[in-house]
Design an enzyme around this catalytic site. Structure first.
Site, PDB file in Angstrom:
ATOM      1  N   GLY A  79      87.256   3.164  39.506  1.00 35.59           N
ATOM      2  CA  GLY A  79      88.265   3.508  40.509  1.00 35.59           C
ATOM      3  C   GLY A  79      87.674   4.195  41.724  1.00 35.59           C
ATOM      4  O   GLY A  79      86.474   4.124  41.965  1.00 35.59           O
ATOM      5  N   ALA A  80      88.554   4.872  42.503  1.00 35.51           N
ATOM      6  CA  ALA A  80      88.181   5.409  43.825  1.00 35.51           C
ATOM      7  C   ALA A  80      87.558   4.260  44.616  1.00 35.51           C
ATOM      8  O   ALA A  80      86.427   4.354  45.106  1.00 35.51           O
ATOM      9  CB  ALA A  80      87.247   6.610  43.710  1.00 35.51           C
ATOM     10  N   LEU A  81      88.321   3.199  44.681  1.00 36.79           N
ATOM     11  CA  LEU A  81      87.797   1.932  45.190  1.00 36.79           C
ATOM     12  C   LEU A  81      87.447   2.007  46.668  1.00 36.79           C
ATOM     13  O   LEU A  81      88.139   2.632  47.465  1.00 36.79           O
ATOM     14  CB  LEU A  81      88.832   0.817  44.963  1.00 36.79           C
ATOM     15  CG  LEU A  81      89.232   0.599  43.497  1.00 36.79           C
ATOM     16  CD1 LEU A  81      90.280  -0.518  43.390  1.00 36.79           C
ATOM     17  CD2 LEU A  81      88.022   0.269  42.623  1.00 36.79           C
ATOM     18  N   HIS A  91      83.487  -2.155  46.029  1.00 34.94           N
ATOM     19  CA  HIS A  91      84.263  -2.701  44.911  1.00 34.94           C
ATOM     20  C   HIS A  91      85.046  -3.937  45.357  1.00 34.94           C
ATOM     21  O   HIS A  91      85.121  -4.932  44.643  1.00 34.94           O
ATOM     22  CB  HIS A  91      85.278  -1.668  44.410  1.00 34.94           C
ATOM     23  CG  HIS A  91      84.696  -0.411  43.842  1.00 34.94           C
ATOM     24  ND1 HIS A  91      84.881   0.816  44.428  1.00 34.94           N
ATOM     25  CD2 HIS A  91      83.926  -0.194  42.744  1.00 34.94           C
ATOM     26  CE1 HIS A  91      84.277   1.737  43.698  1.00 34.94           C
ATOM     27  NE2 HIS A  91      83.683   1.151  42.671  1.00 34.94           N
ATOM     28  N   GLN A 108      79.774   8.015  29.531  1.00 37.85           N
ATOM     29  CA  GLN A 108      78.594   7.725  30.362  1.00 37.85           C
ATOM     30  C   GLN A 108      78.253   8.864  31.304  1.00 37.85           C
ATOM     31  O   GLN A 108      77.298   8.781  32.067  1.00 37.85           O
ATOM     32  CB  GLN A 108      78.775   6.416  31.122  1.00 37.85           C
ATOM     33  CG  GLN A 108      79.735   6.476  32.295  1.00 37.85           C
ATOM     34  CD  GLN A 108      79.957   5.109  32.900  1.00 37.85           C
ATOM     35  OE1 GLN A 108      80.562   4.250  32.284  1.00 37.85           O
ATOM     36  NE2 GLN A 108      79.457   4.892  34.110  1.00 37.85           N
ATOM     37  N   GLN A 123      71.778  -0.634  35.823  1.00 34.51           N
ATOM     38  CA  GLN A 123      72.966  -0.848  34.998  1.00 34.51           C
ATOM     39  C   GLN A 123      73.144  -2.349  34.729  1.00 34.51           C
ATOM     40  O   GLN A 123      73.447  -2.773  33.612  1.00 34.51           O
ATOM     41  CB  GLN A 123      74.202  -0.297  35.706  1.00 34.51           C
ATOM     42  CG  GLN A 123      75.516  -0.728  35.100  1.00 34.51           C
ATOM     43  CD  GLN A 123      76.681  -0.046  35.751  1.00 34.51           C
ATOM     44  OE1 GLN A 123      77.002   1.093  35.410  1.00 34.51           O
ATOM     45  NE2 GLN A 123      77.326  -0.699  36.692  1.00 34.51           N
ATOM     46  N   VAL A 125      77.091  -3.120  49.399  1.00 32.11           N
ATOM     47  CA  VAL A 125      77.793  -2.966  50.676  1.00 32.11           C
ATOM     48  C   VAL A 125      77.480  -1.572  51.224  1.00 32.11           C
ATOM     49  O   VAL A 125      77.525  -0.575  50.496  1.00 32.11           O
ATOM     50  CB  VAL A 125      79.314  -3.151  50.502  1.00 32.11           C
ATOM     51  CG1 VAL A 125      80.048  -2.912  51.810  1.00 32.11           C
ATOM     52  CG2 VAL A 125      79.618  -4.544  49.960  1.00 32.11           C
ATOM     53  N   LEU A 168      77.785   2.384  50.037  1.00 32.03           N
ATOM     54  CA  LEU A 168      79.097   2.933  49.688  1.00 32.03           C
ATOM     55  C   LEU A 168      79.090   3.362  48.226  1.00 32.03           C
ATOM     56  O   LEU A 168      78.516   2.695  47.375  1.00 32.03           O
ATOM     57  CB  LEU A 168      80.192   1.887  49.910  1.00 32.03           C
ATOM     58  CG  LEU A 168      80.366   1.368  51.328  1.00 32.03           C
ATOM     59  CD1 LEU A 168      81.612   0.491  51.432  1.00 32.03           C
ATOM     60  CD2 LEU A 168      80.459   2.511  52.338  1.00 32.03           C
ATOM     61  N   SER A 207      81.740   5.862  45.388  1.00 30.31           N
ATOM     62  CA  SER A 207      82.944   6.694  45.224  1.00 30.31           C
ATOM     63  C   SER A 207      82.604   8.166  45.414  1.00 30.31           C
ATOM     64  O   SER A 207      83.450   8.966  45.804  1.00 30.31           O
ATOM     65  CB  SER A 207      83.535   6.493  43.831  1.00 30.31           C
ATOM     66  OG  SER A 207      83.814   5.130  43.626  1.00 30.31           O
TER      67      SER A 207
HETATM   68  P1  AMP Z   1      81.744   2.214  39.789  1.00 27.58           P
HETATM   69  O1  AMP Z   1      83.203   2.309  40.064  1.00 27.58           O
HETATM   70  O2  AMP Z   1      80.899   3.132  40.607  1.00 27.58           O
HETATM   71  O3  AMP Z   1      81.430   2.245  38.307  1.00 27.58           O
HETATM   72  O4  AMP Z   1      81.311   0.762  40.284  1.00 27.58           O
HETATM   73  C1  AMP Z   1      81.962  -0.384  39.804  1.00 27.58           C
HETATM   74  C2  AMP Z   1      81.172  -1.590  40.230  1.00 27.58           C
HETATM   75  O5  AMP Z   1      81.084  -1.638  41.656  1.00 27.58           O
HETATM   76  C3  AMP Z   1      79.730  -1.577  39.700  1.00 27.58           C
HETATM   77  O6  AMP Z   1      79.369  -2.887  39.306  1.00 27.58           O
HETATM   78  C4  AMP Z   1      78.945  -1.131  40.910  1.00 27.58           C
HETATM   79  O7  AMP Z   1      77.603  -1.586  40.898  1.00 27.58           O
HETATM   80  C5  AMP Z   1      79.734  -1.770  42.033  1.00 27.58           C
HETATM   81  N1  AMP Z   1      79.483  -1.070  43.298  1.00 27.58           N
HETATM   82  C6  AMP Z   1      79.548   0.267  43.532  1.00 27.58           C
HETATM   83  N2  AMP Z   1      79.210   0.550  44.815  1.00 27.58           N
HETATM   84  C7  AMP Z   1      78.909  -0.647  45.398  1.00 27.58           C
HETATM   85  C8  AMP Z   1      78.477  -1.033  46.702  1.00 27.58           C
HETATM   86  N3  AMP Z   1      78.278  -0.138  47.669  1.00 27.58           N
HETATM   87  N4  AMP Z   1      78.272  -2.342  46.933  1.00 27.58           N
HETATM   88  C9  AMP Z   1      78.461  -3.263  45.960  1.00 27.58           C
HETATM   89  N5  AMP Z   1      78.879  -2.964  44.716  1.00 27.58           N
HETATM   90  C10 AMP Z   1      79.091  -1.678  44.425  1.00 27.58           C
END
Ligand code: AMP
Length: 286
Positions: free
Chosen positions: A31-33, A37, A62, A154, A177, A185, A187
């Site tokens: 979340g905190a999209l 995301h 985690q 990961q 991104v 970017l 969260s």
């Molecule tokens: P998270 O919510 O941080 O667990 O991220 C969820 C998914 O979004 C994971 O697969 C992350 O690798 C991906 N993600 C997080 N930040 C970015 C970003 N800046 N660009 C692309 N994918 C991202």
């Protein structure tokens, strides 16, 4: 968009799509999209007639740092609005009690991947990651799952889990991104002040220093060791930044790159703290 909170409701909802032969793609998130995301979701939505499931679950197992878990942003109404806007089909939004029983054991031998970089700095982190992603795969039974390159280690860990468990899911990796200044970017970026955001840009600069220096390395004018030391200098001299690691690796194994590595196999990884926020980033040659 359908919002479901239990595995039972999710199975009911997805079974009807599955019997229609529609491809189910899962995008797991905490979340905190942000736009990163959403780029994963857009990639998932490119498939004609497919179904896209986004999960939002701040997975306690985690987090090796209780304060990080407690401070993790949870703007759920805003997340739902963004998912509606982008055209996500299903949001899986379980409570912790839906995903975990009282006392659960989980242990996977992930080899070196669990012992270097993020594995070394965050003991137990990848055990928690594999535990929850396995549970999400069980609950959703997706044909495909998409993850970001931002968390490259990961991705490799999940690939290893899928291989070991023989899971019938295709994994895809989407590019990182960044904002218009180059900050990846995350969260956690909402916890940075404008000054912190500015200071954090050195992570991107240090990665670029190496990637842009690789043409000189290919020409024999510098070594990977020198590029690494120069990048480390940039980070260590930067105000407000505390470096945890900076490394030039083989992107397939995350072991330190040898001087005879193919350029396209190189990944540069960094982790650093700014204003009490832990940031990670990486870059490959494109
Ligand atoms: P998270 O919510 O941080 O667990 O991220 C969820 C998914 O979004 C994971 O697969 C992350 O690798 C991906 N993600 C997080 N930040 C970015 C970003 N800046 N660009 C692309 N994918 C991202």
């Amino acid at each position: 968009m359908k919002i479901v909170k239990t595995k039972k409701a999710l199975a009911e909802c997805l079974n009807s799509f599955r019997t229609q032969g529609r491809m189910i793609t899962l995008v797991p998130t905490m979340g905190a999209l942000h736009t990163g995301h959403l780029s994963l979701l857009r990639l998932a939505l490119e498939t004609d007639n497919g179904i896209v499931v986004c999960s939002i679950f701040v997975n306690p197992t985690q987090f090796n740092d209780p304060e990080d878990l407690q401070k993790y942003p949870r703007p759920i109404e805003q997340d739902i609005a963004l998912l509606e806007q982008v055209g996500c089909d299903v949001l899986f939004l379980p409570e912790v009690s839906e995903m975990y029983g009282e006392q659960e054991e989980w242990s996977m031998d992930l080899g070196m991947l669990d012992q270097v970089w993020e594995g070394a700095q965050r003991p137990g982190h990848f055990q928690g990651v594999t535990q929850i992603v396995y549970k999400l795969f069980e609950a959703v039974q997706p044909d495909r799952a998409i993850f970001g390159q931002k968390d490259l280690q990961q991705y490799l860990v999940i690939e290893e889990m899928v291989r070991q468990k023989g899971l019938p899911v295709q994994l895809m990796m989407a590019p990182t991104v960044r904002d218009d200044k180059g900050l990846a970017l995350s969260s956690r970026n909402v916890r940075l002040s404008p000054t912190g955001r500015q200071q954090a840009l050195v992570l991107n600069q240090s990665l670029r220093h190496v990637v842009e220096g690789l043409s000189r390395w290919e020409a024999g004018e510098t070594s990977l060791q020198t590029l690494q030391r120069e990048a480390m200098d940039l980070l260590e001299k930067a105000p407000g930044v505390h470096v945890e690691y900076f490394t030039i690796c083989d992107r397939r194994t995350l072991l330190p790159a040898e001087e005879n590595i193919e350029t396209t196999n190189i990944v540069v990884l960094v982790a650093a703290w700014v204003e009490g926020v832990r940031l990670i980033d990486n870059m490959v040659v494109t």
